[in-house]
Design a protein around this motif. Structure first.
Motif, mmCIF file in Angstrom:
data_model
loop_
_atom_site.group_PDB
_atom_site.id
_atom_site.type_symbol
_atom_site.label_atom_id
_atom_site.label_comp_id
_atom_site.label_asym_id
_atom_site.label_seq_id
_atom_site.Cartn_x
_atom_site.Cartn_y
_atom_site.Cartn_z
ATOM 1 N N ILE A 68 -41.054 -56.665 -30.143
ATOM 2 C CA ILE A 68 -40.172 -55.927 -29.221
ATOM 3 C C ILE A 68 -39.754 -54.595 -29.833
ATOM 4 N N VAL A 69 -39.366 -54.630 -31.112
ATOM 5 C CA VAL A 69 -38.978 -53.386 -31.784
ATOM 6 C C VAL A 69 -40.168 -52.436 -31.874
ATOM 7 N N ALA A 70 -41.329 -52.951 -32.184
ATOM 8 C CA ALA A 70 -42.518 -52.097 -32.303
ATOM 9 C C ALA A 70 -42.870 -51.465 -30.955
ATOM 10 N N ILE A 71 -42.825 -52.234 -29.896
ATOM 11 C CA ILE A 71 -43.168 -51.706 -28.563
ATOM 12 C C ILE A 71 -42.143 -50.663 -28.121
ATOM 13 N N PHE A 72 -40.866 -50.965 -28.253
ATOM 14 C CA PHE A 72 -39.838 -49.997 -27.848
ATOM 15 C C PHE A 72 -39.884 -48.727 -28.700
ATOM 16 N N SER A 73 -40.065 -48.897 -30.003
ATOM 17 C CA SER A 73 -40.121 -47.704 -30.856
ATOM 18 C C SER A 73 -41.358 -46.873 -30.536
ATOM 19 N N PHE A 74 -42.469 -47.529 -30.194
ATOM 20 C CA PHE A 74 -43.666 -46.781 -29.814
ATOM 21 C C PHE A 74 -43.400 -45.942 -28.564
ATOM 22 N N PHE A 75 -42.824 -46.550 -27.535
ATOM 23 C CA PHE A 75 -42.562 -45.808 -26.303
ATOM 24 C C PHE A 75 -41.509 -44.725 -26.497
ATOM 25 N N ILE A 76 -40.444 -45.049 -27.197
ATOM 26 C CA ILE A 76 -39.390 -44.048 -27.422
ATOM 27 C C ILE A 76 -39.919 -42.899 -28.263
ATOM 28 N N PHE A 77 -40.643 -43.218 -29.321
ATOM 29 C CA PHE A 77 -41.191 -42.184 -30.185
ATOM 30 C C PHE A 77 -42.221 -41.346 -29.436
ATOM 31 N N ASN A 78 -43.092 -42.018 -28.699
ATOM 32 C CA ASN A 78 -44.153 -41.312 -27.977
ATOM 33 C C ASN A 78 -43.564 -40.379 -26.917
ATOM 34 N N PHE A 79 -42.688 -40.900 -26.065
ATOM 35 C CA PHE A 79 -42.135 -40.065 -24.993
ATOM 36 C C PHE A 79 -41.181 -39.004 -25.542
ATOM 37 N N GLY A 80 -40.389 -39.343 -26.543
ATOM 38 C CA GLY A 80 -39.479 -38.364 -27.125
ATOM 39 C C GLY A 80 -40.220 -37.234 -27.816
ATOM 40 N N LEU A 81 -41.220 -37.591 -28.593
ATOM 41 C CA LEU A 81 -42.007 -36.586 -29.287
ATOM 42 C C LEU A 81 -42.819 -35.746 -28.307
ATOM 43 N N GLN A 82 -43.377 -36.422 -27.308
ATOM 44 C CA GLN A 82 -44.157 -35.695 -26.303
ATOM 45 C C GLN A 82 -43.265 -34.717 -25.544
ATOM 46 N N LYS A 83 -42.081 -35.135 -25.163
ATOM 47 C CA LYS A 83 -41.162 -34.247 -24.452
ATOM 48 C C LYS A 83 -40.739 -33.089 -25.340
ATOM 49 N N TYR A 84 -40.488 -33.368 -26.611
ATOM 50 C CA TYR A 84 -40.094 -32.302 -27.543
ATOM 51 C C TYR A 84 -41.204 -31.270 -27.677
ATOM 52 N N PHE A 85 -42.437 -31.734 -27.895
ATOM 53 C CA PHE A 85 -43.537 -30.801 -28.064
ATOM 54 C C PHE A 85 -43.907 -30.113 -26.759
ATOM 55 N N ASP A 86 -43.758 -30.807 -25.626
ATOM 56 C CA ASP A 86 -44.006 -30.144 -24.347
ATOM 57 C C ASP A 86 -43.043 -28.979 -24.167
ATOM 58 N N ASP A 87 -41.778 -29.188 -24.486
ATOM 59 C CA ASP A 87 -40.793 -28.106 -24.376
ATOM 60 C C ASP A 87 -41.110 -26.974 -25.339
ATOM 61 N N GLN A 88 -41.487 -27.323 -26.566
ATOM 62 C CA GLN A 88 -41.795 -26.301 -27.569
ATOM 63 C C GLN A 88 -43.029 -25.494 -27.172
ATOM 64 N N ILE A 89 -44.053 -26.177 -26.692
ATOM 65 C CA ILE A 89 -45.283 -25.480 -26.303
ATOM 66 C C ILE A 89 -45.031 -24.627 -25.079
ATOM 67 N N THR A 90 -44.303 -25.145 -24.109
ATOM 68 C CA THR A 90 -43.983 -24.359 -22.914
ATOM 69 C C THR A 90 -43.184 -23.123 -23.285
ATOM 70 N N ARG A 91 -42.229 -23.283 -24.154
ATOM 71 C CA ARG A 91 -41.408 -22.146 -24.591
ATOM 72 C C ARG A 91 -42.267 -21.117 -25.328
ATOM 73 N N ALA A 92 -43.176 -21.583 -26.188
ATOM 74 C CA ALA A 92 -44.035 -20.661 -26.947
ATOM 75 C C ALA A 92 -44.972 -19.901 -26.018
ATOM 76 N N VAL A 93 -45.539 -20.600 -25.036
ATOM 77 C CA VAL A 93 -46.442 -19.936 -24.088
ATOM 78 C C VAL A 93 -45.675 -18.926 -23.246
ATOM 79 N N ASN A 94 -44.490 -19.294 -22.788
ATOM 80 C CA ASN A 94 -43.688 -18.359 -21.994
ATOM 81 C C ASN A 94 -43.271 -17.142 -22.816
ATOM 82 N N ASN A 95 -42.895 -17.365 -24.065
ATOM 83 C CA ASN A 95 -42.513 -16.242 -24.928
ATOM 84 C C ASN A 95 -43.691 -15.311 -25.176
ATOM 85 N N SER A 96 -44.863 -15.872 -25.442
ATOM 86 C CA SER A 96 -46.021 -15.010 -25.691
ATOM 87 C C SER A 96 -46.441 -14.285 -24.423
#
Length: 189
Positions: free
Chosen positions: A46-74
């Protein structure tokens, strides 16, 4: 995690097979090992599954925001650079037109001298190509010769604006260049 559970199940299976052969105390060992395995396996999964989803979606959302911001800035930097380039070309074309208007008498009396003035303006302003055209779009003079294959005729709207004496950036240029035109008042057509 899989290696850990493999080791637990291997020991469990060993206890189970030895428990069939030796009845005394094996039932207690078997229950102890099975309960321990069950209570470590379920929370760990249960901990492994929840941490996988939380880590995956949290990291993906963080990098999506960072990449979107970088593309918009450039993109903003590129647009600002393009606008600055257009302003520089407009100011260069106004200064160049003043120099060419002053040397207009050489166009009629000494074409070689006028071509030297054109080349000097080109070097001074760091401009790639210069074309002197009439209102019909015919090339009267080019810094590379009278005819050029690189020249693309501006549209009628651009001609109309340039006839007013205002520097006009030519839209729809296919190359990665900023092109502009202005009417030279000291010349006929």
């Amino acid at each position: 995690l899989l290696i850990f559970f493999y080791l637990i199940f291997r020991n469990f299976f060993r206890f189970y097979t030895s428990g069939k052969n030796n009845k005394s105390g094996s039932q207690t060992n078997l229950k102890y090992v099975s309960l321990f395995s069950l209570f470590t396996l379920i929370p760990s999964l249960i901990v492994a599954i929840f941490s996988f989803f939380i880590f995956n979606f949290g990291l993906q959302k963080y990098f999506d925001d960072q990449i979107t911001r970088a593309v918009n800035n450039s993109n903003d930097v590129a647009l600002n650079y393009l606008e600055e380039s257009k302003k520089n070309v407009k100011s260069d074309i106004v200064l160049m037109s003043a120099g060419l208007n002053r040397a207009s008498n050489f166009y009629y009396s000494n074409p070689k001298q006028f071509l030297r003035v054109v080349n000097t303006e080109k070097l001074l302003r760091k401009i790639d190509d210069i074309y002197l055209i009439d209102s019909a779009g015919n090339i009267l003079l080019s810094d590379t010769g009278v005819s050029s294959d690189d020249f693309s005729l501006p549209g009628e709207e651009t001609f109309d604006e340039a006839i007013k004496g205002i520097p006009v950036v030519i839209p729809g240029n296919l190359e990665n260049k900023t092109s502009a035109m202005i009417k030279l008042n000291s010349f006929i057509d």
